[in-house]
Design a protein around this motif. Structure first.
Motif, PDB file in Angstrom:
ATOM      1  N   TYR B 133      20.698  49.158   2.858  1.00 22.30           N
ATOM      2  CA  TYR B 133      21.537  48.930   1.656  1.00 22.30           C
ATOM      3  C   TYR B 133      22.880  48.318   2.075  1.00 22.30           C
ATOM      4  N   SER B 134      23.518  48.913   3.071  1.00 25.72           N
ATOM      5  CA  SER B 134      24.844  48.445   3.491  1.00 25.72           C
ATOM      6  C   SER B 134      24.807  47.001   3.975  1.00 25.72           C
ATOM      7  N   ALA B 135      23.757  46.659   4.718  1.00 27.57           N
ATOM      8  CA  ALA B 135      23.652  45.289   5.231  1.00 27.57           C
ATOM      9  C   ALA B 135      23.478  44.298   4.087  1.00 27.57           C
ATOM     10  N   ILE B 136      22.619  44.630   3.136  1.00 31.49           N
ATOM     11  CA  ILE B 136      22.411  43.717   1.994  1.00 31.49           C
ATOM     12  C   ILE B 136      23.688  43.657   1.148  1.00 31.49           C
ATOM     13  N   THR B 147      18.567  42.195  -6.893  1.00 30.92           N
ATOM     14  CA  THR B 147      17.139  42.487  -6.754  1.00 30.92           C
ATOM     15  C   THR B 147      16.888  43.818  -6.033  1.00 30.92           C
ATOM     16  N   TYR B 148      17.594  44.021  -4.935  1.00 35.98           N
ATOM     17  CA  TYR B 148      17.237  45.154  -4.065  1.00 35.98           C
ATOM     18  C   TYR B 148      18.108  46.402  -4.212  1.00 35.98           C
ATOM     19  N   LEU B 149      19.406  46.209  -4.401  1.00 33.06           N
ATOM     20  CA  LEU B 149      20.292  47.371  -4.266  1.00 33.06           C
ATOM     21  C   LEU B 149      20.066  48.496  -5.280  1.00 33.06           C
ATOM     22  N   PRO B 150      19.893  48.183  -6.550  1.00 35.29           N
ATOM     23  CA  PRO B 150      19.731  49.297  -7.494  1.00 35.29           C
ATOM     24  C   PRO B 150      18.549  50.206  -7.135  1.00 35.29           C
ATOM     25  N   LYS B 151      17.487  49.604  -6.666  1.00 36.59           N
ATOM     26  CA  LYS B 151      16.292  50.393  -6.308  1.00 36.59           C
ATOM     27  C   LYS B 151      16.507  51.162  -4.997  1.00 36.59           C
ATOM     28  N   MET B 152      17.336  50.604  -4.108  1.00 35.29           N
ATOM     29  CA  MET B 152      17.560  51.271  -2.822  1.00 35.29           C
ATOM     30  C   MET B 152      18.583  52.399  -2.955  1.00 35.29           C
ATOM     31  N   ASN B 154      18.944  54.492  -5.332  1.00 28.18           N
ATOM     32  CA  ASN B 154      18.318  55.766  -5.717  1.00 28.18           C
ATOM     33  C   ASN B 154      16.984  56.000  -5.004  1.00 28.18           C
ATOM     34  N   PHE B 155      16.789  55.242  -3.928  1.00 30.36           N
ATOM     35  CA  PHE B 155      15.617  55.469  -3.067  1.00 30.36           C
ATOM     36  C   PHE B 155      14.296  55.335  -3.830  1.00 30.36           C
ATOM     37  N   GLU B 156      14.298  54.484  -4.873  1.00 34.75           N
ATOM     38  CA  GLU B 156      12.991  54.113  -5.426  1.00 34.75           C
ATOM     39  C   GLU B 156      12.276  53.225  -4.418  1.00 34.75           C
ATOM     40  N   TRP B 157      13.072  52.428  -3.709  1.00 33.93           N
ATOM     41  CA  TRP B 157      12.566  51.634  -2.596  1.00 33.93           C
ATOM     42  C   TRP B 157      13.249  52.103  -1.320  1.00 33.93           C
ATOM     43  N   GLY B 158      12.467  52.174  -0.258  1.00 36.02           N
ATOM     44  CA  GLY B 158      13.038  52.523   1.034  1.00 36.02           C
ATOM     45  C   GLY B 158      13.537  51.291   1.766  1.00 36.02           C
ATOM     46  N   GLY B 159      14.193  51.505   2.889  1.00 32.73           N
ATOM     47  CA  GLY B 159      14.655  50.397   3.723  1.00 32.73           C
ATOM     48  C   GLY B 159      14.517  50.748   5.188  1.00 32.73           C
ATOM     49  N   THR B 160      14.436  49.739   6.037  1.00 33.05           N
ATOM     50  CA  THR B 160      14.329  49.981   7.482  1.00 33.05           C
ATOM     51  C   THR B 160      15.153  48.951   8.239  1.00 33.05           C
ATOM     52  N   MET B 161      15.354  49.215   9.522  1.00 30.36           N
ATOM     53  CA  MET B 161      16.046  48.300  10.419  1.00 30.36           C
ATOM     54  C   MET B 161      15.096  47.977  11.565  1.00 30.36           C
ATOM     55  N   ASN B 162      14.750  46.696  11.745  1.00 32.37           N
ATOM     56  CA  ASN B 162      13.785  46.294  12.783  1.00 32.37           C
ATOM     57  C   ASN B 162      14.482  45.504  13.882  1.00 32.37           C
ATOM     58  N   LEU B 163      14.794  46.182  14.981  1.00 34.00           N
ATOM     59  CA  LEU B 163      15.461  45.514  16.091  1.00 34.00           C
ATOM     60  C   LEU B 163      14.543  45.455  17.318  1.00 34.00           C
ATOM     61  N   THR B 164      14.109  46.622  17.777  1.00 41.16           N
ATOM     62  CA  THR B 164      13.454  46.754  19.073  1.00 41.16           C
ATOM     63  C   THR B 164      12.079  46.088  19.124  1.00 41.16           C
ATOM     64  N   GLU B 165      11.772  45.495  20.274  1.00 43.62           N
ATOM     65  CA  GLU B 165      10.426  44.990  20.550  1.00 43.62           C
ATOM     66  C   GLU B 165       9.953  45.655  21.850  1.00 43.62           C
TER      67      GLU B 165
END
Lengths: 592, 592
Positions: B133-136, B147-152, B154-165
């Protein structure tokens, strides 16, 4: 999957160059020449690496299963133990009269280090059996010894130690398990014991439980505790197995680690038991082998640090990530290996300096036990009694810490079970708890051992260090890098002992509040002393143009690291100790 | 089963008596009066204790299951999260424009402490979402935000951070995941990401993955990394869910702990992604929220120590074992409770003194972030950037250590999973690793933060302490017990900073070899500073005849304990630092 490399060269260095076992007058040490010990270490190392280590993860993953009263151990454990039995490894230091190899305890400790590093959970099965063997050997009747020992020496039969009950661990005076005398001289044992390592398993035909219990009507508290032999299957006069005894494993505990070992709740329901030793002298009988048991647990702390360190080194050399701050060291690769980074080096040096110092300390402790048992040396007996809580407490606290440090080298992979580093930390964790939690070790050290025989043994230790410093202070390199720091640390230890005697006289809490700090202070002085001795050997070898210069230079550098960076913790420990009782005891219980 | 007691009184003490949030001129703090914050803390505490905490063991025992690409979270997790959503807790400090409560970060941190203590693994699901949320929020277009923030929020939609390989964690320059530009302005994302917390689960209708990837042909290394929004389900223009994106969870990792959170291998197979922020500026966008993410992880170290401590205290009061050395304290019982024993007290005091100091430190850090974000305070921004690696590294290293100490109070029961103490240690372990392993935090502190803006911020911190000491040294009790030890510790910190500047100039390894020691030295000075501030408040309250004398007396005693027994570690750290590069770097790699 992690691997294990037997440190045979380092073990040999401690045995021969530092402890000089082959020049000792301890009976049995005369056969410990380099060729002989090398052959043993090499063979034990090979088994550890090739047979035991590959099953370590298997034990963790599969664990033990209790089905219809029978415990199934992990795949391959039984076969691996067969290999040990066939090679005579389970009875390495056992009495030849009962089929043992009769080797000194110091050799059993060197071998034990490798086997426990390779598979701690598996080695607990023969380990507990060895403890039970020792108790029967020391206190059994001729008949009992003849009946049980030959089978236990080669692990045809297992053995266990049953002390803890749900409501009592450290305070065995609260024990409820009872032993009712029968007309035929046997006893009916009834009660529940918990945390019984290797309490039930499928590796041996019989399991000989040693059980502490109270004979009704006897003295209160620990003075009314007796020790009993309670076999899973009763043994007929001809040595064959008879009826199943009235005892059973009620449950296997789900634990943080050592999943390969079955930790059992044992229920005794009027089981037939045979008195071992005298009535009401059970605690004494149980404590006969306490020194060896506690040294063994201290060794476990060390061993898990050893194998963790080895794997962390491999990973640090293999994994490329980032560049050395002083310029690329592997310019042909996309990044440098982790080991170029100072903080990775720092943590590996911490581990290495601890491990090698601790190895010397454990083997020195084992040699003191040999001096006590084989030569009847009273000074050695007093000294090792003093050292045991230090070996147990310091080596397991630090051993666990360094498993965690090694796990950290792996970054995120260290947290994933398939990489194996988590298991070492989880397995090592128990060593801080069992055989007397480390707080109890600290209490034993400060509350009992320090003052034994009027403080004679701790004084003897100070004298030993003083003499070593005096004899070697002409050696300038040794003096600056090793003797001076050792002297300072030893002074901290003396000052804190003095503080305990003075402040503790008025208020015992003033001493006990600092007991864990004291145990760690003591541990550092012991490792500092070991490093000073190893430093001396290394300097002499380098002066004498030793073949393997790099080996001795590494020893020297690692020792200096210990003296410069780890040993100074003694000052902090002393400062804490001198704050006395009030900071620790000042709050009322309800304020927590 | 362990329990959790919300420390609302202590949180309120720090917020109002120490940080005096209601007297601050930070926008939004004006509404933080005691009644308002109390209502929030009480309600959040109740949910933490009654809804989240009982599911902590469930999460550990059941873990997450991957079946046909779908991750099933532990029983009750979804319903508990519904409770949080319905109460508006998931968007507590989020922008009201998108449905958030708009509260200061310091309040989110206070609430977050309780919820993370109660169930760390569960709180990671909304926690990661908050990061995304903070990044967006910081870098998204108007359209993306709508598009994304209102749903995030209240956690209707989740979010993740993808860095590591698989082959790169810390060194993101080695990244291989690629993002190929499409004609419609979107990108096709292809690659594998690992260690993705909450990467797939059944709690929300959609999951918004933020993925770092390289656009082919861009600059080498970290300068060629961009950040993308890659939703699990594409979102139609009307906000409804569209097609499933080409991404999937390939595997859930078996970990040492936080079993209740799904740690996923995420495979992106030409998935549709939307650029977030500018091309090749992905690292900057990702690091925008790094301070909050790292403070959040530091908090996790603290929270697991808090709940471990609470349960250790209960056990120590409840379990009877042995007698107080000064005479029976519960003569009517068969033995005294564990808490009478000095070494048990010592370990509980260690934990308590750390926890309360660390709580103040974390909340102070959060208030600095508010000053930066809500007031645009550049000094606060510089100071918190300096403090973040200390908060993250020190609180997680120590937090884990104290979980282990609390586990130790339980003796053998601490090792048995059903008692719950093992889980706290296992869960806390990850906080030392993720969001930048603690060695990387130390590197960030010494290698970057210390010298930022010509060392201005560390100088500012020294000045802050100096001023505090000067302003209060007329208070004799405070001076002797708090200010003098703080001055000494601060001097150690200044001396080591000076050493780094001088020795590090010639050889950067001389500074980096001491980086972890420096981070710990710094952490102690910060906690010492917090305790001095809390000591001042407690003394004033006692002078002013406060209602709750016992509360302030306990604070005072606990603070003195920290200053006397824990803070002096700074001297040892300084001594180590001053040994420089050679002990750490002197051995060739092959000598390990």
């Amino acid at each position: 999957m992690p691997s294990y490399t037997p440190p045979t060269k380092d073990l040999s260095f401690v045995l021969h160059d530092v402890l000089k076992v082959d020049q000792s007058d301890v009976p049995g040490y005369d056969e410990l020449d380099r060729d002989f010990t090398s052959a043993i270490l090499e063979e034990a190392g090979k088994i550890s690496r090739d047979v035991l280590a590959p099953l370590n993860v298997v034990g963790d993953t599969e664990g033990c299963k209790l089905e219809n009263g029978v415990v199934r151990t992990p795949t391959g454990f039984k076969e691996a133990i067969d290999t040990l039995r066939e090679g005579g490894w389970t009875g390495l230091d056992c009495d030849p009269e009962y089929g043992g190899q009769g080797m000194p305890y110091v050799m059993a400790t060197a071998v034990g280090e490798m086997m426990s590093a390779a598979n701690m959970a598996m080695m607990m099965y023969p380990g507990l059996t060895h403890g039970a063997y020792s108790a029967i050997h020391a206190h059994g009747t001729v008949q009992q010894k003849a009946t049980y020992l030959p089978k236990m020496v080669n692990f045809e039969w297992g053995g266990t130690m049953n002390l803890t009950e749900p409501h009592c661990g450290t305070d065995l005076g609260l024990m409820r398990t009872k032993a009712e005398p029968q007309e035929d001289g046997t006893y009916k044992i009834t009660g529940q014991k918990i945390f019984i390592s290797a309490g039930e398993h499928d590796m041996t035909d019989n399991i000989i439980h040693l059980v502490l219990a109270k004979i009704p009507g006897g003295p209160e508290g620990v003075k009314g505790i007796s020790l009993f032999i309670v076999p899973k299957f009763l043994v007929n006069e001809d040595g064959s197995l008879g009826a199943r005894n009235s005892l059973a494993c009620g449950k296997i505990e789900e634990k943080m680690g050592i999943h390969g070992n079955s930790t059992c709740v044992m229920n005794y329901d009027g089981a037939t038991g045979y008195l071992l030793g005298q009535e009401n002298k059970g605690m004494r009988a149980m404590f006969t082998m306490m020194n060896e048991a506690r040294l063994g647990v201290g060794l476990q702390g060390l061993t898990q640090a050893v194998v963790s360190y080895q794997n962390a080194v491999e990973y640090a050399k293999d994994r490329i990530q980032g560049r050395a701050v002083t310029g690329a060291e592997a310019p042909d690769q996309a990044a440098d290996p982790l080991i170029v980074h100072p903080d990775i080096r720092r943590t590996l040096m911490d581990q290495k300096a601890f491990i090698e110092g601790a190895r010397a300390f454990a083997l020195w402790g084992a040699s003191l036990i040999d001096q006590e048992h084989r030569k009847g040396d009273k000074d050695a007996a007093g000294l090792i009694a003093l050292m045991i809580p230090v070996i147990k407490g310091f080596l397991t606290d630090k051993g666990f810490d360094y498993c965690v440090s090694a796990q950290q080298v792996y970054g995120g992979h260290g947290y994933i079970e398939e990489w194996g580093m988590s298991q070492f930390a989880r397995d090592a964790r128990i060593a801080m708890i069992y055989e007397g939690a480390n707080g109890v070790q600290a209490l034993d050290l400060v509350g009992r051992k320090l003052a034994t025989d009027g403080g004679k043994h701790v004084m003897g230790f100070f004298e030993m260090i003083k003499t070593f410093i005096k004899e070697n202070e002409g050696n300038e390199a040794l003096k600056a890098d090793f003797l001076d720091p050792l002297k300072a640390a030893s002074k901290d230890l003396q000052e804190s002992s003095m503080f305990f005697m003075q402040a503790g006289m008025k208020n015992p809490n003033a001493a006990l509040a600092g007991s864990t700090d004291f145990l760690h202070l003591f541990g550092h002085v012991c490792l500092g002393f070991m490093w000073a001795r190893m430093g001396k050997v290394a300097l002499e070898a380098l002066d004498g143009n030793a073949d393997d210069k790099a080996f001795y230079e590494t020893k020297l550098h690692t020792g200096k690291y210990y003296m410069q960076r780890l040993l100074p913790e003694t000052g902090l420990r002393l400062a804490r100790i001198k704050t006395g009782a009030d900071p620790v005891m000042g709050l009322p219980a309800e304020a927590f």
